[in-house]
Scaffold this active site. Structure first.
Site, PDB file in Angstrom:
ATOM      1  N   LYS A  70       0.853  -1.195   0.000  1.00 55.37           N
ATOM      2  CA  LYS A  70       0.000   0.000   0.000  1.00 55.37           C
ATOM      3  C   LYS A  70       0.887   1.244   0.000  1.00 55.37           C
ATOM      4  O   LYS A  70       1.888   1.301   0.719  1.00 55.37           O
ATOM      5  CB  LYS A  70      -0.905  -0.010   1.235  1.00 55.37           C
ATOM      6  CG  LYS A  70      -1.956   1.106   1.239  1.00 55.37           C
ATOM      7  CD  LYS A  70      -2.875   1.010   2.465  1.00 55.37           C
ATOM      8  CE  LYS A  70      -3.974   2.065   2.456  1.00 55.37           C
ATOM      9  NZ  LYS A  70      -4.849   2.001   3.641  1.00 55.37           N
ATOM     10  N   SER A 128      -9.840   1.824   2.673  1.00 52.73           N
ATOM     11  CA  SER A 128      -8.956   2.551   1.800  1.00 52.73           C
ATOM     12  C   SER A 128      -7.878   1.716   1.110  1.00 52.73           C
ATOM     13  O   SER A 128      -7.302   2.146   0.134  1.00 52.73           O
ATOM     14  CB  SER A 128      -8.259   3.653   2.607  1.00 52.73           C
ATOM     15  OG  SER A 128      -7.406   3.078   3.585  1.00 52.73           O
ATOM     16  N   SER A 143     -10.038  -0.374   6.982  1.00 55.58           N
ATOM     17  CA  SER A 143      -9.439  -0.233   5.648  1.00 55.58           C
ATOM     18  C   SER A 143      -8.707  -1.459   5.129  1.00 55.58           C
ATOM     19  O   SER A 143      -8.291  -1.489   3.968  1.00 55.58           O
ATOM     20  CB  SER A 143      -8.482   0.961   5.628  1.00 55.58           C
ATOM     21  OG  SER A 143      -9.217   2.156   5.561  1.00 55.58           O
TER      22      SER A 143
END
Ligand SMILES: [Zn+2]
Lengths: 498, 500
Positions: A77, A152, A176
């Site tokens: 990420k 997210s 997330s």
């Protein structure tokens, strides 16, 4: 080969049936082929990945003792700093920034020989539940390209779901990791707060943020969990204790005699019927495997969402103050005679997206003098009540469970104009963050009405992360044998993986 | 119209509040491992943490906590078993995170006091300064404004930022309001800062150099009508960089406030900057609209919870208090009140003690430092410690005089030579060829020569007019280039002229 689990790839590498370079190339090819549609990656770091893979192969050839994930590719990420590799947190304000240092998680991955394929898309500064808030455009759900992968950490979840990487790293502030895992049919774990170092994790909400693993199976996820967890003196909130034996628990996969608590408040109204059907089916399976199912009451959870949307914006309003154009990142409005203040204003105006600005304004307001007690202060009190609810519930059950998300993957654009509807996507995941405990989402099947994946959430007390894996592995084994293979193997939209 | 200080005191009573920032002398910064050495090339002592790079996290320097607890104990404070850091949010380019990690509602030390003594018209008098809190925070970086006339941000062409200082551990010591000092307010404030400095120096927790900014004082001053219990509006004067300035700044502010009040104007609540050259303050940021710093607990740090046993250990290690030390030295050295005060005033206690510890007689050591050496320091406008002469040099000179190898007069030449950088006393003596002429034969030759040249004067002495001998002795000293022992010359001269 790319449809294999990380554990299978690890075994193949160990036996010399393949090499890390070969594995890495296969995944880079897959990314080249399908990422234009999925848009899971913001930056593919092919050259470095191949170099890293070659180094692991050389180590293996020289007989060096390697960890189980050495040579296995992974998607990272974009919220974690990686030395020399563009790191943006999904924001235009950090476009082009290359960190001069590695986050602790990246350092641990490198030390374990994990091959980092690139940086994945995310909601800007991890604020969002659909990856639509990325400054670089949305990521698309591999199950249905008209839908979001959640967020997210949507890029990481989509990458694992689309066979672009067998493993990924995400971060979970309000759900997330777990929510996108649920929406893409994979496994995601938010470890106990303080179990994984936050050093080098670009902060959204410091007291809620936690880095965690994604995998296509419970065991793969556990293997990655063990690599990234552990005490870090660079993070003052890092827990100085042994890492729970999550891999052993994932291999054990036994629920006989365990008490599993169903949280009354996390079901019912607002939950899609197919989600509840799959959830209840999983409960029946767990009962049939010898677990005792009990109902638990967590009355304060009703206020969790409200507390979260005061605490997280408050902390972010301060955490994001450093993006001021003085030392790194975007700088606009720096014309002759412009003051530092006007450059700061212009840069923050241009660099931050709408949702980020919304939360900064919300948080600034909640912390301001005269309002602090009513907003931030009250939210902290609710937080304490939620911790108490969990404490009581964990005296009645070894783990707690709920659907991960009340709904399956929603359409791109469906909720992006309605922040409240979007915020509700995290209603079942947020309590874990507020209490600092751990949670897992694993696939429970497809909802009948839309044939989209449903996530089953398991929660355990702080530093009891192994319980997630023990229960998750047992449920997974039963479901996989029922389905005749992993749920993800049947993903319709992007077949063709070999 | 300018008021006199007496005019001010006839009508008003000053109320003080003092905030002192101390840079700790820990090797590394408050929240990272960067060096704290003063004067490095700009931005060479920085890292992801103190530059606030995305993802970087603070970790508390345990040594800084230890130093702060030591300070708290020395100031008679209570030590909180549990305190926490908070974020003070405001945007400024020299503050990398755009918030400062400080302590807010839970400081580590609180409720202490310091006693100071000053000379008053009625003799020495003690004042108690109550301490509200001692807390930890981090320093900011430095802005250098280039172009423009004043070196201030206003009118500058551009600004440069140096983050070497960003994150250096600071301790802020805040007094409660200090009423009841009357006309001695400036002296009490000065004595308080001096006492703090001595305490901190004794604890070895800071370099306490006001000129370098490692000890900075903000002085809050307000006036109220004598007899009133309503506090007046205060001004906060920053940039007070010496003990003398503390006194001047407060005196100046008292007069400025009184002038405003006498004219029926209001004192603005504002920050003012002390001007070393004029002794006046100029207006800075107005504080009428109190800034909202949006304090909240620092989520990246865990609370500070020092073990009670550790605090007791630190308490047991506390050094002798400066006031007790002064008392002890005064007795040991048998120094009269006035001389003791002069020594403290000249900040010469440490240097005299060091000289005494090197074997010098206390009175001699004191006389050298406060006399000849102070005179030269004043001439050069530098501190005693900035001169090249060391306690070791002075001890050596005292020893040479005691051994009769130098006269006081010659010793002054040696002092001059050492300060001029000619080397240690023995080297100066050798290089300059300085020696006491104690060869009576050589002295007698000079005496006979002088008496022949000034026969009239010599006759006066022969006739019993002894005061006339002075001129002859002077001439002999001149003849011997000052290297003779004047007492011996006198003795021989008087004998020669039949008066011995
Ligand atoms: Zn640093």
């Amino acid at each position: 080969m790319i449809k294999n689990t990380a554990a299978q790839m690890s075994a193949a590498l160990e036996k010399g049936e393949t090499t890390s370079v070969e594995l890495t190339k296969l995944h880079l090819d897959r990314i080249a082929a399908i990422d234009p549609q999925v848009k899971a990656f913001l930056h593919v770091d092919g050259d470095n990945a191949l170099k890293q893979a070659a180094a692991v192969d050389a180590d293996r050839a020289s007989g060096k003792k390697l960890g189980p994930l050495a040579g296995i590719p992974l998607a990272l990420k974009d919220v974690l700093a990686q030395e020399g590799v563009p790191t943006t947190a999904g924001s235009k304000i950090l476009q082009g920034w290359k960190p001069p240092y590695d986050s602790t998680v990246v350092a641990k991955l490198k030390a374990a020989g994990v091959v980092i394929l690139g940086k994945t898309n995310m909601d800007e500064f991890a604020m969002g539940s659909s990856t639509e808030n990325s400054g670089y455009g949305p990521t698309f759900n591999p199950w249905d390209l008209t839908r979001t992968p959640g967020g997210s950490s949507g890029g990481s979840a989509a990458a694992v779901s689309a066979f672009e990487a067998p493993l990924a790293i995400g971060s979970d502030t309000g759900g997330s990791i777990r929510q996108p895992a649920a929406l893409t049919g994979i496994v995601g774990v938010r470890p106990t707060y303080g179990a994984v170092s936050r050093y080098g994790l670009i902060a959204y909400s410091s007291s809620l943020d936690q880095v965690g693993p994604f995998g296509r199976t419970v065991l793969d996820t556990a293997m990655l969990h063990e690599v990234i967890a552990g005490h870090d003196p660079k993070d003052a909130t890092s827990i100085n204790a042994a890492v729970p034996a999550v891999v052993a628990a994932a291999k054990l996969g036994d629920v006989k005699g365990l008490k599993i608590g169903v949280i009354k408040q996390l079901q019912g109204d607002g939950y899609q019927s197919g989600v509840l059907a799959r959830f209840n089916e999983s409960l029946d399976i767990l009962a049939s495997l010898g677990a005792k199912i009990v109902q638990v009451d967590c009355p304060s959870f009703e206020y969790a969402l409200a507390a979260y949307y005061l605490i997280a914006p408050s902390e972010c309003s301060s955490n994001l103050a450093r993006f001021d154009a003085m030392r790194y990142g975007l700088r606009t409005g720096d014309s002759d005679g412009a003051s530092a203040e006007s450059v700061m204003n212009a840069t923050r105006e241009a660099g931050f997206g709408r949702e980020v600005k919304r939360r900064i304004i919300l948080g600034t307001y909640a912390l301001s003098s005269g309002y602090y007690d009513a907003y931030y202060g009250s939210a902290q009190k609710i937080r304490t009540l939620i911790i108490e609810d969990y404490k009581k519930a964990f005296t009645q059950a070894d783990v707690l469970v709920s659907p991960t998300s009340p709904i399956t993957a929603f359409k791109i654009g469906e909720k992006s104009e309605d922040p409240m509807a979007m915020y509700l996507a995290d209603v079942a995941t947020i309590p874990v963050n507020l209490a600092g405990i751990c949670g897992m989402s694993l696939p429970a099947g497809l909802a009948e009405e839309d044939n989209l994946p449903v996530g089953f959430q398991i929660m355990a007390p702080a530093m009891q992360d192994q319980r997630l894996y023990q229960v998750g592995a047992a449920l997974e084994a039963a479901l996989v044998s029922k389905w005749g293979g992993y749920l993800i193997s049947n993903a319709p939209a992007l077949g063709g993986a070999k | 119209m300018a008021l006199s200080y007496d005019d001010v005191m006839a009508k008003y009573e000053p109320v003080l509040g003092l905030e002192v920032h101390v840079e700790l002398n820990t090797e590394s910064k408050m929240f990272c491992s960067c060096s704290t050495t003063f004067g490095g090339e700009p931005n060479t002592q920085t890292c992801p943490v103190c530059l606030a790079l995305p993802g970087a996290l603070p970790v508390v320097n345990a040594k800084a906590i230890e130093s702060t607890i030591k300070i708290g104990l020395a100031l008679n404070c209570k030590i909180a078993p549990h305190s926490r850091f908070a974020r003070k949010n405001y945007f400024y380019p020299d503050m990398p995170k755009n918030f400062q990690i400080s302590q807010y509602d839970e400081p580590i030390c609180f409720d202490g006091f310091v006693d100071v003594e000053i000379d008053t018209d009625e003799g020495p008098k003690q004042f108690r300064i109550e301490i509200e809190r001692v807390h930890m925070e981090e320093d900011t970086g430095k802005s250098l404004h280039v172009g423009g006339a004043t070196g201030r941000i206003h009118g500058a062409e551009y600004s440069l930022l140096d983050y070497n200082r960003a994150g250096i551990p600071l301790v802020e010591i805040v007094t409660k309001i200090v009423p009841g000092t009357g006309k001695y307010a400036p002296e009490v404030a000065k004595a308080y800062v001096a006492e703090l400095r001595d305490i901190l120096r004794g604890l070895k927790v800071s370099d306490v150099k006001m000129e370098q900014g490692s000890l900075r004082c903000d002085a809050n001053v307000s006036l109220r009508l004598i007899g009133s219990d309503v506090l007046g509006t205060r001004s906060e004067t920053k940039n007070v960089n010496s003990l003398r300035s503390v006194e001047r700044a407060i005196r100046g502010e008292m007069i400025r406030h009184a002038e405003l009040l006498n004219e029926g104007k209001k004192v603005k609540q504002e920050t003012r900057h002390f001007q070393e050259d004029t002794g006046l303050t100029r207006s800075g940021r107005s504080k009428e609209q109190a800034e909202d710093y949006r304090y909240f607990p620092e989520p990246d740090l865990v609370p500070v919870a020092p073990a009670a046993s550790w605090i007791e250990e630190l308490r047991a290690q506390q050094p002798e208090r400066p006031s007790l030390r002064r008392k002890r030295l005064k007795e040991q050295w048998a120094v009269p009140d006035k001389e003791m005060a002069a020594m403290i005033n000249a900040d010469a206690l440490d240097i005299v003690e060091e000289t005494v510890l090197l074997g010098a007689d206390p009175t001699k050591a004191r006389t050298w430092w406060l006399g000849e050496i102070s005179r030269i320091a004043n001439e050069k406008e530098v501190a005693l410690t900035d001169l090249t002469i060391s306690p070791k040099d002075v001890a050596e000179i005292v020893a040479l005089v005691a051994a009769g190898e130098l006269t006081d007069k010659l010793a002054r030449q040696v002092v001059e030579g050492v300060i001029a950088g000619e080397g240690a006393p023995s080297e100066v003596v050798a290089k300059r060829g300085i020696k006491v002429v104690n060869d009576d034969g050589a002295l007698m030759a000079a005496i006979e020569k002088v008496c022949a040249e000034q026969s009239e004067t010599a006759d006066k002495v022969r006739n019993g007019h002894l005061p006339a001998a002075g001129a002859l002795i002077g001439a002999v000293m001149k003849e011997t280039k000052g290297q003779a022992d004047a007492a011996r010359v006198r003795e021989l001269l008087l004998k020669h002229l039949g008066q011995g």
